[in-house]
Design an enzyme around this catalytic site. Sequence first.
Site, PDB file in Angstrom:
ATOM      1  N   LYS A 107      14.592  -5.067   0.470  1.00  0.00           N
ATOM      2  CA  LYS A 107      14.065  -4.231   1.673  1.00  0.00           C
ATOM      3  C   LYS A 107      14.865  -4.264   2.936  1.00  0.00           C
ATOM      4  O   LYS A 107      14.595  -3.787   4.019  1.00  0.00           O
ATOM      5  CB  LYS A 107      12.610  -4.808   2.076  1.00  0.00           C
TER       6      LYS A 107
HETATM    7  C1  LIG Z   1       8.652  -4.313  -2.040  1.00  0.00           C
HETATM    8  C2  LIG Z   1       8.889  -4.687  -3.402  1.00  0.00           C
HETATM    9  C3  LIG Z   1       8.978  -3.857  -4.389  1.00  0.00           C
HETATM   10  C4  LIG Z   1       8.294  -2.820  -4.564  1.00  0.00           C
HETATM   11  O1  LIG Z   1       8.950  -1.417  -3.852  1.00  0.00           O
HETATM   12  P1  LIG Z   1       8.219  -0.088  -3.857  1.00  0.00           P
HETATM   13  O2  LIG Z   1       9.237   0.551  -2.819  1.00  0.00           O
HETATM   14  O3  LIG Z   1       7.131  -0.593  -2.508  1.00  0.00           O
HETATM   15  O4  LIG Z   1       7.725   0.344  -4.881  1.00  0.00           O
HETATM   16  C5  LIG Z   1       9.415  -4.351  -5.738  1.00  0.00           C
HETATM   17  N1  LIG Z   1       9.912  -5.620  -5.954  1.00  0.00           N
HETATM   18  C6  LIG Z   1      10.150  -6.397  -4.798  1.00  0.00           C
HETATM   19  C7  LIG Z   1      10.787  -7.821  -4.888  1.00  0.00           C
HETATM   20  C8  LIG Z   1       9.736  -6.052  -3.437  1.00  0.00           C
HETATM   21  O5  LIG Z   1       9.836  -6.666  -2.490  1.00  0.00           O
END
Ligand SMILES: *Cc1c(COP(=O)(O)O)cnc(C)c1O
Length: 431
Positions: A107
């Site tokens: 993220k």
């Molecule tokens: C947020 C997250 C996801 C999911 O991603 P999305 O875009 O919400 O589908 C998967 N793995 C990790 C480690 C995350 O932090």
Amino acid sequence: MKYYSLNHQASRVSFKEAVIRGIAPDRGLYFPEKLTALPPSFFNSIRSLSKTDIAFRAISQFVAGEIPDPELESILERVLDFDFPLVKLDEHTAVLELFHGPTMAFKDVGARFMAECLGYFNRNSDQEVTVLVATSGDTGGAVANGFLGVKGVRVLILYPSGKVSEIQERQLTTLGQNITALEVEGTFDDCQHMVKTAFLDQDVTERRKLTSANSINIARWLPQMFYFLFAYQQLGQSGKELVFSVPSGNFGNICAGMVAHKLGMPCRHFIAATNVNDTVPKFMENQVYDPKPSISTISNAMDVGNPSNFVRIRELYDDKFPELSNILSSYSYNDAQTRTAMAELQEKYGYVADPHGAVGYLGLKKYQEEHPDSQGIFLETAHPIKFLDVVKETLGVALSIPPQIEKVLHREKVALPISSYDELKDFLLNS
Ligand SMILES: *Cc1c(COP(=O)(O)O)cnc(C)c1O
């Protein structure tokens, strides 16, 4: 370029307004009114381009001149100042590591890009923007890190007390400055509910400029398409059909990958791999969208019962199921299967994956049973250290702590405990 609301009641807005609002006044997600494919020459010569060049070419049409080109380039330079390596496991399998950023989950790119955009749009304004975000773990750290020190922006992060890992808690409670952590006595759903209530509370919205930093915000969602382009760049010509398997929760990441495909990136198929929160796998099976309360799992960043970005995926394919199912498959796995996959990755390839990446691996392997000649890439969305306990229990390995994490472990936690919406409101209005 304008953005329309997927609820079709609110008026069209510019990139800037969509970023500042986060969500349309009719509660719909914003969606770009047009996607213009990049020329084939871009993809043919992608190996000679830098990360910033690739990102700039991909995102320009969405920013549509609202940030001047040289400024946008330097923003991308700062956002992308770490690596996104593609690691080959065997002839048909590679893993795209998205955890080399400051908070070690994928993220970081979206959070940094959104922070930079808001900072830019706010450069001459003296009205402060308040970013309000609920986190089940990883979002909070990425948002805190991305927005630290951004002028004119104050960030409030709500997290459920005792329900995030120690590392995650340190990442979001130790930065200070314009970042405040609110430790909520309750669950993630309670945190999210408080945030939603604030957005609908006129007392608050008349006096504070609120925005959200969840992946509903286009500035957090769209830059995730860079990952898929970086993978494509590193892969080179394999002559095989390319497929991506994406561990999915709110479906923002995979949806951004599908945007890259719409921009002309050659690739055959996407696999949305989920844990037992299987709303989308069920939909792909029977075409009934039936959201449910979320269930806790060891891949907790994907514990989402009503994925907010799935409407965007449907919009990309005009809500035509045959077209959608031609490009997307979705499979669900329980915790025991996830642990088995972690063990298999370790035994077969000496690769230590976190539970989210392992779910991605499972989705890829399932698809490849019927498409053995495809070139598969699964996304590793977090460093295994972020899920230290599960990795230790499952694989019996102790991981060494990387410097990014070491740094926060020594800082002091500062969080304001709250237990009701009224306390949040009081804080929003009076501090
Ligand atoms: C947020 C997250 C996801 C999911 O991603 P999305 O875009 O919400 O589908 C998967 N793995 C990790 C480690 C995350 O932090």
